[in-house]
Design a protein around this motif. Sequence first.
Motif, mmCIF file in Angstrom:
data_model
loop_
_atom_site.group_PDB
_atom_site.id
_atom_site.type_symbol
_atom_site.label_atom_id
_atom_site.label_comp_id
_atom_site.label_asym_id
_atom_site.label_seq_id
_atom_site.Cartn_x
_atom_site.Cartn_y
_atom_site.Cartn_z
ATOM 1 N N ALA A 168 0.826 -1.208 0.000
ATOM 2 C CA ALA A 168 0.000 0.000 0.000
ATOM 3 C C ALA A 168 0.860 1.259 0.000
ATOM 4 C CB ALA A 168 -0.927 -0.010 1.212
ATOM 5 N N ARG A 169 2.049 1.178 0.591
ATOM 6 C CA ARG A 169 2.992 2.301 0.531
ATOM 7 C C ARG A 169 3.725 2.338 -0.808
ATOM 8 N NH1 ARG A 169 4.232 0.047 5.704
ATOM 9 N NH2 ARG A 169 3.361 1.271 7.425
ATOM 10 N N GLU A 170 4.130 1.168 -1.278
ATOM 11 C CA GLU A 170 4.959 1.087 -2.488
ATOM 12 C C GLU A 170 4.197 1.504 -3.744
ATOM 13 O OE1 GLU A 170 7.903 -2.199 -4.647
ATOM 14 O OE2 GLU A 170 6.507 -2.808 -3.064
ATOM 15 N N LEU A 171 2.887 1.282 -3.764
ATOM 16 C CA LEU A 171 2.099 1.600 -4.955
ATOM 17 C C LEU A 171 2.186 3.080 -5.329
ATOM 18 C CD1 LEU A 171 -0.978 -0.706 -4.404
ATOM 19 C CD2 LEU A 171 0.294 -0.507 -6.548
ATOM 20 N N LYS A 172 2.542 3.918 -4.358
ATOM 21 C CA LYS A 172 2.726 5.338 -4.636
ATOM 22 C C LYS A 172 3.821 5.564 -5.669
ATOM 23 C CE LYS A 172 3.956 9.672 -2.288
ATOM 24 N NZ LYS A 172 4.267 10.291 -0.963
ATOM 25 N N PHE A 173 4.773 4.650 -5.739
ATOM 26 C CA PHE A 173 5.924 4.812 -6.628
ATOM 27 C C PHE A 173 5.836 3.937 -7.877
ATOM 28 C CE2 PHE A 173 7.209 5.425 -2.195
ATOM 29 C CZ PHE A 173 7.656 6.745 -2.241
ATOM 30 N N VAL A 174 4.721 3.240 -8.054
ATOM 31 C CA VAL A 174 4.549 2.379 -9.224
ATOM 32 C C VAL A 174 3.825 3.162 -10.315
ATOM 33 C CG1 VAL A 174 3.521 0.237 -10.090
ATOM 34 C CG2 VAL A 174 4.461 0.319 -7.773
ATOM 35 N N SER A 175 4.433 3.237 -11.493
ATOM 36 C CA SER A 175 3.835 3.996 -12.589
ATOM 37 C C SER A 175 2.551 3.330 -13.056
ATOM 38 C CB SER A 175 4.818 4.109 -13.754
ATOM 39 O OG SER A 175 5.160 2.825 -14.245
ATOM 40 N N PRO A 176 1.603 4.115 -13.581
ATOM 41 C CA PRO A 176 0.300 3.556 -13.977
ATOM 42 C C PRO A 176 0.394 2.366 -14.923
ATOM 43 C CG PRO A 176 0.201 5.955 -13.988
ATOM 44 C CD PRO A 176 1.638 5.584 -13.749
ATOM 45 N N GLN A 177 1.346 2.395 -15.865
ATOM 46 C CA GLN A 177 1.441 1.294 -16.829
ATOM 47 C C GLN A 177 1.960 0.009 -16.200
ATOM 48 O OE1 GLN A 177 3.191 4.126 -16.990
ATOM 49 N NE2 GLN A 177 5.292 3.811 -17.742
ATOM 50 N N CYS A 178 2.488 0.095 -14.984
ATOM 51 C CA CYS A 178 3.020 -1.097 -14.310
ATOM 52 C C CYS A 178 2.106 -1.612 -13.200
ATOM 53 C CB CYS A 178 4.401 -0.788 -13.731
ATOM 54 S SG CYS A 178 5.662 -0.406 -14.970
ATOM 55 N N VAL A 179 1.027 -0.890 -12.923
ATOM 56 C CA VAL A 179 0.165 -1.272 -11.798
ATOM 57 C C VAL A 179 -0.457 -2.647 -12.015
ATOM 58 C CG1 VAL A 179 -1.967 -0.711 -10.558
ATOM 59 C CG2 VAL A 179 -0.298 1.078 -11.063
ATOM 60 N N GLY A 180 -0.901 -2.941 -13.243
ATOM 61 C CA GLY A 180 -1.520 -4.230 -13.517
ATOM 62 C C GLY A 180 -0.590 -5.397 -13.219
ATOM 63 N N ALA A 181 0.654 -5.298 -13.714
ATOM 64 C CA ALA A 181 1.628 -6.365 -13.473
ATOM 65 C C ALA A 181 1.984 -6.447 -11.997
ATOM 66 C CB ALA A 181 2.884 -6.107 -14.304
ATOM 67 N N TYR A 182 2.059 -5.291 -11.325
ATOM 68 C CA TYR A 182 2.370 -5.277 -9.890
ATOM 69 C C TYR A 182 1.273 -5.980 -9.103
ATOM 70 C CZ TYR A 182 3.563 -3.479 -5.260
ATOM 71 O OH TYR A 182 3.896 -3.367 -3.933
ATOM 72 N N MET A 183 0.017 -5.673 -9.421
ATOM 73 C CA MET A 183 -1.101 -6.281 -8.699
ATOM 74 C C MET A 183 -1.172 -7.782 -8.961
ATOM 75 S SD MET A 183 -2.613 -4.227 -6.674
ATOM 76 C CE MET A 183 -4.106 -5.178 -6.362
ATOM 77 N N GLU A 184 -0.846 -8.198 -10.163
ATOM 78 C CA GLU A 184 -0.860 -9.632 -10.470
ATOM 79 C C GLU A 184 0.140 -10.388 -9.595
ATOM 80 O OE1 GLU A 184 -0.226 -12.616 -14.322
ATOM 81 O OE2 GLU A 184 -0.374 -10.449 -14.609
ATOM 82 N N ALA A 185 1.349 -9.814 -9.474
ATOM 83 C CA ALA A 185 2.364 -10.447 -8.623
ATOM 84 C C ALA A 185 1.957 -10.387 -7.152
ATOM 85 C CB ALA A 185 3.711 -9.761 -8.830
ATOM 86 N N LEU A 186 1.365 -9.271 -6.735
ATOM 87 C CA LEU A 186 0.949 -9.114 -5.338
ATOM 88 C C LEU A 186 -0.167 -10.097 -4.987
ATOM 89 C CD1 LEU A 186 1.210 -7.503 -2.691
ATOM 90 C CD2 LEU A 186 -0.542 -5.939 -3.588
ATOM 91 N N GLU A 187 -1.094 -10.313 -5.909
ATOM 92 C CA GLU A 187 -2.177 -11.259 -5.663
ATOM 93 C C GLU A 187 -1.630 -12.650 -5.379
ATOM 94 O OE1 GLU A 187 -4.867 -11.174 -8.928
ATOM 95 O OE2 GLU A 187 -5.473 -9.102 -8.583
ATOM 96 N N THR A 188 -0.683 -13.099 -6.196
ATOM 97 C CA THR A 188 -0.098 -14.422 -5.974
ATOM 98 C C THR A 188 0.555 -14.504 -4.604
ATOM 99 O OG1 THR A 188 0.305 -14.698 -8.349
ATOM 100 C CG2 THR A 188 1.554 -16.112 -6.851
ATOM 101 N N LEU A 189 1.287 -13.456 -4.236
ATOM 102 C CA LEU A 189 1.956 -13.436 -2.932
ATOM 103 C C LEU A 189 0.951 -13.478 -1.794
ATOM 104 C CD1 LEU A 189 4.463 -13.038 -1.098
ATOM 105 C CD2 LEU A 189 4.110 -10.564 -1.368
ATOM 106 N N LEU A 190 -0.056 -12.608 -1.835
ATOM 107 C CA LEU A 190 -1.003 -12.519 -0.730
ATOM 108 C C LEU A 190 -1.881 -13.767 -0.627
ATOM 109 C CD1 LEU A 190 -2.083 -8.772 -0.979
ATOM 110 C CD2 LEU A 190 -0.594 -9.821 0.736
ATOM 111 N N LEU A 191 -2.326 -14.311 -1.747
ATOM 112 C CA LEU A 191 -3.116 -15.547 -1.701
ATOM 113 C C LEU A 191 -2.297 -16.683 -1.096
ATOM 114 C CD1 LEU A 191 -4.883 -15.419 -5.190
ATOM 115 C CD2 LEU A 191 -5.968 -15.121 -2.966
ATOM 116 N N THR A 192 -1.021 -16.759 -1.489
ATOM 117 C CA THR A 192 -0.141 -17.790 -0.942
ATOM 118 C C THR A 192 0.052 -17.598 0.556
ATOM 119 O OG1 THR A 192 1.023 -17.973 -3.053
ATOM 120 C CG2 THR A 192 2.142 -18.839 -1.103
#
Length: 326
Positions: A168-192
């Motif tokens: 939630a802190r790091e997303l401030k520094f993630v560019s809009p075009q990378c948010v989708g890929a970031y969330m995909e990786a985060l989902e796998t981590l959090l579900l695991t």
Amino acid sequence: MFLSQYKAFDSTTIDAISGLYESVARGHIDIVKRISQKSSFRMHTVQGSSVSIFYLLNQFSTKVSFEPVDYIRFVFLIRGGCHLILGATKQELVDTGSAYIMPNDECAVEHHPDGYSSLALRVSPEALARRLQNLTDHAVDQPIRFDQPLGGNERFLEFVRRPLFQAARELKFVSPQCVGAYMEALETLLLTRIVLHAPHNYRGLVDRPPEPAGSSRLRKAEDYIQANWNRHMTTDEIAETVQISGRTLYEMFLKKHRTTPSQYLRKLRLEKARDMLTSGGETSTMSAAIKCGFSSFAHFARSYRAAFGELPSETLKQAVGVTPRG
């Protein structure tokens, strides 16, 4: 403030807040009071395909009833307490850093008498079940049920709360075009992490001692052979299906069954053929051979005799008491 660039709602009016709860969370406000003249309600959110993050800052005193929904909600309080009712269970969450889970299929009541701020996860139950199944290699045929409360569960707070707050802190520094890929990786981590570290009814399955190396692949190979015994298949096909090398598959069958995959398949086919002939449902040895995947009747007859000490025609004759057809 978390998710500052993802503001979705900001209002000081009670009607707007009531509408937000109803449209976003199927919540109905029972009590709402201003704590001060400047009371406001803010919501920031970033959405993923199976996991979404919400930051809520509520400066009203609220009591909200929630209907069942199609997601599980994991709530991590930052400030303010909560009187929580889940079904027939009541809980008092007063400590900063407390956490709780609202199941998707239960009614719930949240009472925040002094307002609150929190980070919350919305998680798809189906995605969570798929992750559990992938991690354990076992079917998940019952809903995942979580124990309450989680405020004192250090393992859960360390390995789920911490990466959520960091993201939630790091997303401030993630560019809009990378948010989708970031969330995909985060989902796998959090579900695991939820599957591995939250207390739930599949805990024994997750924490069980590991099976011998390769046993799950071997079991899949056996299942594949059992499901396709009557058609042509090669060892390479079986190995490719379970994603191991042919040599590894060969060694695994030798170790467990003291036979090769092709011999294991032939034995299964011969047993199926014998069942057909002894049951009286088949009056042709040639037909039985073809139905069981043998392209050469001579090979079938030799293999059958080696396995059972008699020709298939002799088995059929004893079963039906007539001279068998070829």
